[in-house]
Design a protein around this motif. Structure first.
Motif, short mmCIF file in Angstrom:
data_model
loop_
_atom_site.label_atom_id
_atom_site.label_comp_id
_atom_site.label_asym_id
_atom_site.label_seq_id
_atom_site.Cartn_x
_atom_site.Cartn_y
_atom_site.Cartn_z
N PRO A 33 45.09 42.12 39.82
CA PRO A 33 44.29 42.59 40.97
C PRO A 33 43.96 41.52 42.00
O PRO A 33 44.16 41.73 43.20
CB PRO A 33 43.03 43.15 40.31
N THR A 34 43.42 40.39 41.57
CA THR A 34 43.04 39.35 42.53
C THR A 34 44.25 38.83 43.29
O THR A 34 44.21 38.64 44.51
CB THR A 34 42.32 38.19 41.81
N ALA A 35 45.36 38.61 42.58
CA ALA A 35 46.58 38.12 43.22
C ALA A 35 47.11 39.14 44.23
O ALA A 35 47.51 38.79 45.35
CB ALA A 35 47.63 37.81 42.17
N ALA A 36 47.11 40.41 43.84
CA ALA A 36 47.61 41.46 44.74
C ALA A 36 46.73 41.58 45.97
O ALA A 36 47.22 41.72 47.11
CB ALA A 36 47.67 42.80 44.00
N TYR A 37 45.41 41.49 45.78
CA TYR A 37 44.46 41.59 46.89
C TYR A 37 44.67 40.44 47.88
O TYR A 37 44.65 40.64 49.10
CB TYR A 37 43.05 41.55 46.31
N ASN A 38 44.85 39.24 47.37
CA ASN A 38 45.09 38.09 48.24
C ASN A 38 46.38 38.25 49.03
O ASN A 38 46.40 38.05 50.26
CB ASN A 38 45.15 36.81 47.41
N CYS A 39 47.47 38.58 48.35
CA CYS A 39 48.76 38.69 49.03
C CYS A 39 48.77 39.83 50.04
O CYS A 39 49.44 39.74 51.07
CB CYS A 39 49.89 38.87 48.02
N TYR A 40 48.05 40.89 49.73
CA TYR A 40 47.96 41.98 50.70
C TYR A 40 47.40 41.46 52.02
O TYR A 40 47.95 41.71 53.10
CB TYR A 40 47.08 43.11 50.17
N HIS A 41 46.29 40.72 51.97
CA HIS A 41 45.65 40.26 53.20
C HIS A 41 46.45 39.16 53.90
O HIS A 41 46.41 39.06 55.13
CB HIS A 41 44.23 39.77 52.90
N LEU A 42 47.18 38.37 53.15
CA LEU A 42 47.92 37.27 53.75
C LEU A 42 49.28 37.70 54.31
O LEU A 42 49.72 37.16 55.32
CB LEU A 42 48.13 36.16 52.70
N LEU A 43 49.94 38.67 53.67
CA LEU A 43 51.30 39.02 54.05
C LEU A 43 51.47 40.48 54.48
O LEU A 43 52.10 40.76 55.49
CB LEU A 43 52.26 38.72 52.89
#
Length: 430
Positions: free
Chosen positions: A325-335
Motif C-alpha cells: 500500500p505505501t509503495a503504491a500510494y507513493n508511486c501513484y502520486h509521483l508517476l
C-alpha cells in the motif's frame, strides 16, 4: 531489470503524453461540471458587476458640499431599479446589492443616519417599510459625507470580454460558481480519460469473503478507485487478476477486452520478480513497449512503465505499481498522477512542494531517494511535517492521516528534528 530515477521515468511518460493528438472535448450542463477540466478559456459576457451597486444598506444621494439633511423619496431593494429623478436634498433608501439610481453619486451608510418624520418626530429604521412610494421622512447624516463613497463601480471585477479562466483548469466549486454568475448554462470540457484498474494476487480477496489463512482484503482497489475519483475520473473499469499461471492466457484476454479503448491501465501488485508476478507478462502480451521495470526509490522500486501504441497516434499507458500500500500510494502520486492529469488536459499536473521542518528525526539508510508519508500539522503557528511512525512499503494504517510526502535525499541517512525537507502536498486535511 532496468532501473531508472523517478524524474527520468516521469519525463519519459510525459514526453509520450505530449505526442498525443489533442484531446476530444464536449459541452456539458453546468450542474455536471464539478471535477471536470475546462477545455477553452472562459470570458466574461458582461462587466462584473454590470451596474453600479450598493455594498450595504444605506441612502443614495446627490452629493452637495455641507448638506447633511435629505428627504427620502423612495426605497429600492436588490433586483429593483429606480427610474425617477433624484435631486439635491433628496435620497433613495437602498438595500445591499441594489443598483444605484443614475443621478446619485454617493451612498451614506444606514448606521450614520438619524431618521425623523416631516414634523420632526424621531423614527427607527424598523418603522420604515421597504416600499417604492415616498415615505415622508428625512434623514440627518452624522459626520462629513465624502463624494463618491460606498459605491461599487460597474466593472469593478472585470470588463466584458476579459478572460476569467484559462483552459486546462479543474472546475471546482468556486469556478463553477463564477461560470454560473456569468450565465453559462453549459461549459466546454475535455472528455474524461478511460482507465482500467487492475489488482492482482492470489492472497487478495474481496470484502465479501471471510479471510482464510494468509489472505488479505483488497484495500488497494479502494485506494486506487478513490484516488481516481478525487481527480474527477469516474469512467473506469476494475478487474482482479488471480496470478494463477494456469489462467494467464484467460487473464490476458480479459484485460485485452477491458482495455481496448483505454487511455490508462493502472495496476497494483505482480510487478516484482516473484514466481507468480504476472503483470509484466500481461502488459507485454497486449503489445506494451516497456519503458522501465524498476525505479531507484524507496519504497516503490518494484514498478512497471510501458505504452501500447494504437492507431492514429493513440497510446495506452500501462503503469504497474507495487502491491504494497505505501509503495503504491507513493508511486501513484509521483508517476501516475502527472500522467493522469495530463490526459485530463490539466495544466497543473504536479503536486505543490514546500520546505517544512521535521517534527521528529528519521534515521534510515537511503541508498536511493526515500519518500516518507506523514501529516502536516501546525505547531505554534508554524507548519511541521510529522512522519508516519511506520513507513515501510507494506504499511497501511498511515494512509488514514497522511497529507504530505517528504523526499529524503539519496545518501543522506540521518535527519534530525527541525531539519528542512521537501514535502509534496497530497491533500488538504483536517
Amino acid at each position: 531489470m532496468e532501473g531508472i530515477t523517478v524524474e527520468a521515468a516521469r519525463r519519459k511518460l510525459l514526453d509520450l503524453v505530449a505526442q498525443l493528438p489533442p484531446r476530444e472535448t464536449e459541452n456539458i450542463p453546468l450542474e455536471d461540471a464539478l471535477g471536470r477540466v475546462l477545455s477553452t478559456e472562459l470570458t466574461a459576457k458582461t462587466s462584473i458587476p454590470p451596474f453600479r451597486k450598493a455594498p450595504y444598506d444605506g441612502y443614495a444621494i446627490v452629493h452637495s458640499e455641507g448638506q447633511s439633511q435629505f428627504t427620502v423619496i423612495a426605497t429600492i431593494g436588490a433586483g429593483e431599479k429606480y427610474e425617477g429623478k433624484v435631486l439635491q436634498g433628496e435620497a433613495v433608501r437602498i438595500m445591499t446589492g441594489a443598483p444605484v439610481p443614475d443621478d446619485c453619486d454617493t451612498i451614506v451608510m444606514q448606521e450614520r443616519c438619524r431618521l425623523c418624520s416631516d414634523d420632526g418626530i424621531p423614527l427607527q429604521h424598523s418603522q420604515v417599510r421597504d416600499v417604492m412610494e415616498p415615505m415622508g421622512y428625512d434623514i440627518l447624516v452624522n459626520g462629513v459625507i465624502e463624494k463618491g463613497e460606498n459605491i461599487i463601480p460597474e466593472g469593478e471585477e472585470c470588463a466584458e470580454g476579459d478572460i476569467l479562466m484559462d483552459g486546462g483548469v479543474l472546475l471546482d466549486a468556486g469556478r463553477v460558481s463564477v461560470a454560473a454568475g456569468l450565465g453559462h448554462r453549459q461549459l466546454p470540457v475535455y472528455k474524461e480519460p478511460k482507465v482500467v484498474v487492475l489488482t492482482s494476487g492470489r492472497e487478495v480477496v474481496p470484502l465479501s469473503e471471510t479471510l482464510q489463512g494468509a489472505q488479505i482484503y483488497n484495500s488497494n482497489l479502494y485506494m486506487l478507485e478513490g484516488l481516481l475519483k478525487e481527480q474527477g475520473v469516474t469512467g473506469f473499469k476494475a478487474h482482479h487478476v488471480s496470478d494463477d499461471p494456469d489462467k494467464l492466457d484467460e487473464e490476458i484476454e480479459t484485460v485485452r477486452q477491458l482495455a481496448a479503448d483505454a487511455d490508462l491501465i493502472l495496476s497494483t501488485g505482480g510487478v516484482s520478480v516473484g514466481l507468480f508476478d504476472s503483470m509484466p507478462a500481461i502488459y507485454e502480451a497486449l503489445g506494451a513497449e516497456k519503458l522501465y521495470d524498476r525505479i531507484f526509490m524507496r519504497p516503490g522500486a518494484a514498478s512497471y512503465g510501458g505504452v501500447i501504441r494504437r492507431e492514429k497516434g493513440g497510446l495506452t499507458f500501462c503503469l504497474g505499481l507495487s502491491g504494497n500500500p505505501t509503495a503504491a500510494y507513493n508511486c501513484y502520486h509521483l508517476l501516475v498522477l502527472p500522467v493522469l492529469r495530463s490526459l485530463q488536459g490539466r495544466r497543473d499536473i504536479m503536486l505543490p512542494v514546500v520546505m517544512l521542518k521535521l517534527g521528529s528525526g528519521i534515521h534510515k539508510k537511503n541508498p536511493f531517494d526515500r519518500y516518507v508519508q506523514g501529516a502536516i500539522t501546525c505547531e505554534s503557528g508554524e507548519a511541521v511535517f510529522m512522519p508516519n511512525r511506520v513507513f515501510t512499503s507494506s504499511a497501511l494504517l498511515g494512509l488514514a492521516h497522511a497529507n504530505g510526502m517528504a523526499k529524503l535525499e539519496q545518501g543522506q541517512h540521518n535527519y534530525e528534528e527541525g531539519d528542512l525537507v521537501a514535502v509534496s502536498l497530497l491533500k488538504a486535511h483536517e
